[in-house]
Write a protein that holds these residues in place. Structure first.
Motif, PDB file in Angstrom:
ATOM      1  N   GLY A 152      10.638  19.116  32.390  1.00  0.00           N
ATOM      2  CA  GLY A 152      10.346  20.145  31.409  1.00  0.00           C
ATOM      3  C   GLY A 152      11.559  20.773  30.757  1.00  0.00           C
ATOM      4  O   GLY A 152      11.414  21.661  29.917  1.00  0.00           O
ATOM      5  N   GLN A 153      12.751  20.316  31.122  1.00  0.00           N
ATOM      6  CA  GLN A 153      13.942  20.896  30.512  1.00  0.00           C
ATOM      7  C   GLN A 153      14.989  19.824  30.252  1.00  0.00           C
ATOM      8  O   GLN A 153      14.949  18.748  30.836  1.00  0.00           O
ATOM      9  CB  GLN A 153      14.527  21.983  31.412  1.00  0.00           C
ATOM     10  CG  GLN A 153      14.909  21.527  32.814  1.00  0.00           C
ATOM     11  CD  GLN A 153      15.395  22.660  33.687  1.00  0.00           C
ATOM     12  OE1 GLN A 153      16.417  23.272  33.409  1.00  0.00           O
ATOM     13  NE2 GLN A 153      14.661  22.964  34.741  1.00  0.00           N
ATOM     14  N   ASP A 154      15.906  20.128  29.342  1.00  0.00           N
ATOM     15  CA  ASP A 154      17.031  19.254  29.106  1.00  0.00           C
ATOM     16  C   ASP A 154      18.148  19.591  30.085  1.00  0.00           C
ATOM     17  O   ASP A 154      18.194  20.687  30.643  1.00  0.00           O
ATOM     18  CB  ASP A 154      17.527  19.376  27.664  1.00  0.00           C
ATOM     19  CG  ASP A 154      16.668  18.578  26.694  1.00  0.00           C
ATOM     20  OD1 ASP A 154      16.083  17.554  27.121  1.00  0.00           O
ATOM     21  OD2 ASP A 154      16.572  18.969  25.512  1.00  0.00           O
ATOM     22  N   ARG A 212      14.259  15.610  28.225  1.00  0.00           N
ATOM     23  CA  ARG A 212      12.871  15.680  27.758  1.00  0.00           C
ATOM     24  C   ARG A 212      12.512  14.461  26.919  1.00  0.00           C
ATOM     25  O   ARG A 212      11.432  13.883  27.065  1.00  0.00           O
ATOM     26  CB  ARG A 212      12.638  16.977  26.988  1.00  0.00           C
ATOM     27  CG  ARG A 212      12.555  18.203  27.893  1.00  0.00           C
ATOM     28  CD  ARG A 212      12.246  19.469  27.135  1.00  0.00           C
ATOM     29  NE  ARG A 212      13.386  19.882  26.307  1.00  0.00           N
ATOM     30  CZ  ARG A 212      13.439  21.022  25.628  1.00  0.00           C
ATOM     31  NH1 ARG A 212      12.407  21.850  25.661  1.00  0.00           N
ATOM     32  NH2 ARG A 212      14.507  21.351  24.941  1.00  0.00           N
ATOM     33  N   ARG A 264      12.218  11.338  29.229  1.00  0.00           N
ATOM     34  CA  ARG A 264      10.941  11.283  29.939  1.00  0.00           C
ATOM     35  C   ARG A 264       9.787  10.938  28.993  1.00  0.00           C
ATOM     36  O   ARG A 264       8.863  10.203  29.349  1.00  0.00           O
ATOM     37  CB  ARG A 264      10.670  12.628  30.626  1.00  0.00           C
ATOM     38  CG  ARG A 264      11.504  12.855  31.892  1.00  0.00           C
ATOM     39  CD  ARG A 264      11.159  14.189  32.526  1.00  0.00           C
ATOM     40  NE  ARG A 264      11.596  14.270  33.909  1.00  0.00           N
ATOM     41  CZ  ARG A 264      12.597  15.046  34.349  1.00  0.00           C
ATOM     42  NH1 ARG A 264      13.288  15.779  33.474  1.00  0.00           N
ATOM     43  NH2 ARG A 264      12.916  15.079  35.618  1.00  0.00           N
ATOM     44  N   GLU A 265       9.840  11.458  27.795  1.00  0.00           N
ATOM     45  CA  GLU A 265       8.799  11.187  26.793  1.00  0.00           C
ATOM     46  C   GLU A 265       8.745   9.694  26.457  1.00  0.00           C
ATOM     47  O   GLU A 265       7.668   9.112  26.317  1.00  0.00           O
ATOM     48  CB  GLU A 265       9.094  12.000  25.535  1.00  0.00           C
ATOM     49  CG  GLU A 265       8.126  11.787  24.395  1.00  0.00           C
ATOM     50  CD  GLU A 265       8.571  12.527  23.143  1.00  0.00           C
ATOM     51  OE1 GLU A 265       8.437  11.951  22.046  1.00  0.00           O
ATOM     52  OE2 GLU A 265       9.068  13.666  23.266  1.00  0.00           O
TER      53      GLU A 265
END
Length: 214
Positions: A109-111, A121, A124-125
């Motif tokens: 959920g974070q860079d 992010r 992961r996406e």
């Protein structure tokens, strides 16, 4: 490439580590060129096929001279991330694919920042739509015995390697006479990942995972 591949900028003419004179006549570009020449590559990020399985190797694209704000973190350009997306698109059949980074990811959920993969992010996406993706990172040098969690299940399977040299305990202190790594075996229905202690040629019970393919 990871942060250590750029460390030549800290070394002065006498071969000493010298922060005062950094970059000591060197550049980040020179580090990239040296890396590509040594391995015979045309790009610092690349891929290879081993016995029918795809290995995708990502690389830190800049260091303190070009991007001091990144610290010891791994900055990836949009070009590299688009290249990763294209490479993964070859795996719609669900066959295992292995992605190598140097720095680890930050929490979901974070860079990331220094000592981490920065565009986390987006990374992961890109991986999320694909089955049976195995990601391996290093950098932390953490002992397989009694330190951090070395396997994390996300939308992909995420493994933190130890180190062949300078294995560290939980307090990042060197543990003498240890040399560790991961041994990966691929089967039709599963992948096994096993920790190996090279110093005494033994398998480590604390690092023994079997992942069923879906």
């Amino acid at each position: 490439m990871g942060n250590h591949d750029y460390y030549d900028i800290w070394i002065d003419k006498s071969g000493g580590f010298n922060k005062e004179t950094m970059p000591n006549g060197k550049t980040d570009k020179m580090a990239r060129e040296r890396f590509m020449k040594f391995f015979g590559l045309s790009s610092i990020y690349n891929d290879a096929w081993v016995k029918g399985y795809h290995l995708i190797l990502l690389s830190q694209e800049a260091y303190m001279q070009e991007k001091p704000e990144a610290g010891e973190g791994a900055w990836y350009s949009g070009d590299q991330l688009n290249w990763l997306k294209e490479k993964l698109a070859e795996h719609k059949d669900g066959k295992p694919v292995f992605v190598m980074t140097h720095q680890p990811l930050p929490p979901a959920g974070q860079d990331g920042g220094t000592h981490q993969l920065i565009p986390a992010r987006k990374f992961r996406e890109i991986l999320k739509p694909y089955k049976n993706v195995f990601v391996f990172c290093g950098h932390r040098h953490q002992d397989f015995q009694g330190t951090v969690e070395h396997y994390v299940k996300e939308s992909f399977h995420y493994f933190h390697n130890s180190s062949v040299g300078r294995v560290l305990n939980r307090n990042y202190q060197s543990t003498k006479q240890k040399s560790q790594g991961l041994y990966v075996q691929v089967y039709k229905d599963r992948v096994t990942v096993r920790g190996r202690e090279f110093e005494n040629r033994a398998w480590l019970k604390e690092a023994d995972w079997t992942v069923k393919l879906v």
